[in-house]
Design a protein around this motif. Sequence first.
Motif, PDB file in Angstrom:
ATOM      1  N   LYS A 191       0.820  -1.218   0.000  1.00 11.49           N
ATOM      2  CA  LYS A 191       0.000   0.000   0.000  1.00 11.49           C
ATOM      3  C   LYS A 191       0.854   1.268   0.000  1.00 11.49           C
ATOM      4  O   LYS A 191       0.355   2.356  -0.285  1.00 11.49           O
ATOM      5  CB  LYS A 191      -0.987  -0.008   1.170  1.00 11.49           C
ATOM      6  CG  LYS A 191      -0.360   0.063   2.546  1.00 11.49           C
ATOM      7  CD  LYS A 191      -1.455   0.153   3.616  1.00 11.49           C
ATOM      8  CE  LYS A 191      -0.888   0.358   5.006  1.00 11.49           C
ATOM      9  NZ  LYS A 191      -0.078  -0.799   5.496  1.00 11.49           N
ATOM     10  N   GLU A 192       2.154   1.121   0.275  1.00 16.82           N
ATOM     11  CA  GLU A 192       3.033   2.293   0.260  1.00 16.82           C
ATOM     12  C   GLU A 192       3.640   2.567  -1.118  1.00 16.82           C
ATOM     13  O   GLU A 192       4.464   3.473  -1.281  1.00 16.82           O
ATOM     14  CB  GLU A 192       4.146   2.116   1.299  1.00 16.82           C
ATOM     15  CG  GLU A 192       3.606   2.091   2.711  1.00 16.82           C
ATOM     16  CD  GLU A 192       4.724   2.131   3.742  1.00 16.82           C
ATOM     17  OE1 GLU A 192       5.543   3.065   3.665  1.00 16.82           O
ATOM     18  OE2 GLU A 192       4.772   1.224   4.594  1.00 16.82           O
ATOM     19  N   LYS A 193       3.198   1.793  -2.094  1.00 19.77           N
ATOM     20  CA  LYS A 193       3.786   1.901  -3.437  1.00 19.77           C
ATOM     21  C   LYS A 193       3.826   3.331  -3.979  1.00 19.77           C
ATOM     22  O   LYS A 193       4.870   3.831  -4.387  1.00 19.77           O
ATOM     23  CB  LYS A 193       3.001   1.004  -4.395  1.00 19.77           C
ATOM     24  CG  LYS A 193       3.378   1.170  -5.851  1.00 19.77           C
ATOM     25  CD  LYS A 193       2.395   0.435  -6.757  1.00 19.77           C
ATOM     26  CE  LYS A 193       2.356   1.075  -8.118  1.00 19.77           C
ATOM     27  NZ  LYS A 193       1.209   0.638  -8.921  1.00 19.77           N
ATOM     28  N   MET A 194       2.679   4.014  -3.957  1.00 21.55           N
ATOM     29  CA  MET A 194       2.617   5.344  -4.567  1.00 21.55           C
ATOM     30  C   MET A 194       3.532   6.335  -3.875  1.00 21.55           C
ATOM     31  O   MET A 194       4.300   7.059  -4.509  1.00 21.55           O
ATOM     32  CB  MET A 194       1.184   5.880  -4.516  1.00 21.55           C
ATOM     33  CG  MET A 194       0.300   5.424  -5.626  1.00 21.55           C
ATOM     34  SD  MET A 194       1.088   5.602  -7.225  1.00 21.55           S
ATOM     35  CE  MET A 194       1.247   7.384  -7.280  1.00 21.55           C
TER      36      MET A 194
END
Lengths: 54, 383
Positions: free
Chosen positions: B369-372
């Motif tokens: 979920k921290e990709k962006m």
Amino acid sequence: MKKFQCKICGFIYDESTGDPEHGIQAGTRWDDIPENWTCPECGVSKADFDMTEI
Amino acid sequence: MPRTVVIVGTGLAGYAVARELRKLDDDVSITMLTNDHGGFYSKPMLSNALSTGKTPQSILNSDASQMSSQLKIAIRPHCPVAAIDVQRSRLVLQSGEEITFDQLVLALGADQVRLPLVGDGVAKIVTVNDLDDYAKFRESIANKKRIAIIGAGLIGCEFANDLVAADYQVDVIDIGTQPLGRLLPPDAGAFLQRKLETAGVNFHLNTSVETVDNRDARFYLKLTNGHSIESDLVLSSVGLRSRTGLASAAGIAVNRGIVVNRFMQTNSENIFALGDCAEVEGKVLPFVMPITHAARALAATLAGHATPVLYPAMPVLVKTPACPTVVSPPDFNVTGEWHTDNDGDGVKALYRDGSGNLLGFALLGAATKEKMALTAQLPPILS
């Protein structure tokens, strides 16, 4: 709520979950997504998506 | 007479250029040549088609004649090219026919690497590199149970996950100590391995296949660690090699791929290359997002507005539902260290240089979920 699939990479846009990471809130209908939105996986434009029943 | 652009190859790269070029120029004549049927489909969908309920027929998005009328282009299926005549700007087809081009685009793709193995089953080892291969693969796994996969890279892991989800027994053999050895640091590789094992995949790591024998429709694999595996089918996925033969025979510069500059231009002025066959400033990036960027820039160049390609950071999504994974490997010429944080639900591995700059990452499980947020901190691949 409908789902749309990227013809190029297979990414699925689900209207019920949206694309919050790119500012598209859950529940956003496909027609309301800005034309300059691009596929988060492969970068192609909105026009290269197909509606899909999954 | 309008200008003629000839594109060799109707994979994602070839069609991406055709589509983008047609958007910019209504009049240019575009001809596409291909060895296969020429239909358009999404190659990434092949490795998760079982669990998404797709068949080879449903993966085919549009056949060659539909694409031809949609894009107003000529498509020549089953039309292999024998040679490029650089001096005269002509392609020589295997049939002997010659086709003249003003500009030529090579979108040839890559071949699956074949390991030199021994045994009477070797000739029956399967590779999946296109939709036709995949259709044959699906036919041959019907009513079968056990699949052995050689190679625990991206394709090997994705196929393994897809097959166990469809109740196949899957053995994966790799010479490395972990799956995705070229993309993930060890802790992240171990996390992925455990998740795939929980899903049912049997890994055989730190070993390689010595022999593959075939008796009565069964395969017997002997590994260098002394173990043996029985299976109904052997799939090889040990890597890709850019198709450079046609270019190098014509005197076009090749290295690992067909060498192109920022304009996707080879050392022959009116010949261009992109996709899995091309090497852009030393980088061969066999993924979809680089194709999208390269195709847009190249289409503009072909339409008369010379446009260099810019690659932003382009994280690669690994389609392993048992362990969602996204990875942005650091460039090969940078130095730094992996800092890995495993909280049980996922792994966040960050590759930083001495000054703390983020140069790459691997996110698994909940950490995806921290990709962006993390992608925004990465340097562009080609600025």
